[in-house]
Motif scaffolding. Structure first.
Motif, short mmCIF file in Angstrom:
data_model
loop_
_atom_site.label_atom_id
_atom_site.label_comp_id
_atom_site.label_asym_id
_atom_site.label_seq_id
_atom_site.Cartn_x
_atom_site.Cartn_y
_atom_site.Cartn_z
N LEU A 8 41.72 20.38 45.62
CA LEU A 8 42.19 19.45 44.55
C LEU A 8 41.34 18.16 44.60
O LEU A 8 41.60 17.32 43.56
N LEU A 9 40.95 17.70 45.60
CA LEU A 9 40.04 16.58 45.43
C LEU A 9 38.53 16.61 45.05
O LEU A 9 37.87 15.70 44.58
N THR A 10 38.05 17.76 44.78
CA THR A 10 36.77 17.99 44.35
C THR A 10 36.43 17.65 42.95
O THR A 10 35.25 17.13 42.66
N PRO A 11 37.44 17.55 41.89
CA PRO A 11 37.03 17.08 40.69
C PRO A 11 37.03 15.66 40.53
O PRO A 11 36.47 15.19 39.30
N PHE A 12 37.39 14.77 41.61
CA PHE A 12 37.34 13.34 41.75
C PHE A 12 35.81 13.24 41.59
O PHE A 12 35.38 12.13 40.62
N ILE A 13 34.80 13.78 42.39
CA ILE A 13 33.35 13.36 42.19
C ILE A 13 32.86 13.64 40.86
O ILE A 13 31.95 12.83 40.39
N GLY A 14 33.21 14.81 40.21
CA GLY A 14 32.73 15.14 38.91
C GLY A 14 33.30 14.11 37.91
O GLY A 14 32.75 13.62 36.89
N THR A 15 34.70 13.70 38.26
CA THR A 15 35.04 12.55 37.24
C THR A 15 34.50 11.08 37.28
O THR A 15 34.10 10.53 36.33
N VAL A 16 34.12 10.84 38.65
CA VAL A 16 33.28 9.62 38.78
C VAL A 16 31.82 9.65 38.18
O VAL A 16 31.68 8.63 37.45
N ALA A 17 31.37 10.64 38.16
CA ALA A 17 30.13 11.00 37.61
C ALA A 17 29.96 10.87 36.14
O ALA A 17 29.20 10.27 35.33
N VAL A 18 31.01 11.64 35.70
CA VAL A 18 30.90 11.69 34.14
C VAL A 18 31.57 10.37 33.45
O VAL A 18 30.83 9.85 32.74
N MET A 19 32.36 9.62 34.22
CA MET A 19 32.93 8.22 33.66
C MET A 19 31.81 7.23 33.88
O MET A 19 31.45 6.49 32.87
#
Length: 101
Positions: free
Chosen positions: A47-58
């Motif tokens: 569940l924590l793995t999309p945080f890295i993608g979200t930070v990069a995308v933002m």
């Protein structure tokens, strides 16, 4: 579908789609790197793995908006909503995994 595009706008839907796609790609790479932990029984960590993608995308989105002639917070919001769809997909995948075992 045509009414949805006219109501929301193709630009906002593009931010939603591209933001979700890039977030999903980053999430996929992180999950592959952390596969031993995820398969070792700690599936909730996924569940924590999309945080890295979200930070990069933002970061990409804010930089893109900074370079535009006019900063548009709605574009940032629609990009973030695309990332939330990735969180939902990962959550559903974990739920199905837990229920099947």
């Amino acid at each position: 579908m045509k009414g949805l595009v006219e109501k929301i706008g193709i630009d906002k839907l593009a931010h939603l789609g591209i933001g979700g796609l890039v977030c999903a790609l980053f999430t996929f790479v992180v999950m592959l790197q952390d596969m031993d932990t995820l398969l070792g029984g700690n599936v909730w960590r996924a569940l924590l793995t999309p945080f890295i993608g979200t930070v990069a995308v933002m970061m990409f989105e804010l930089f893109k908006e900074y370079l535009d002639s006019e900063f548009n917070w709605k574009d940032v919001l629609w990009t973030f909503i695309g990332c939330l769809l990735v969180f939902a997909a990962v959550g559903m995948g974990i739920l199905f995994y837990v229920l099947s075992n």
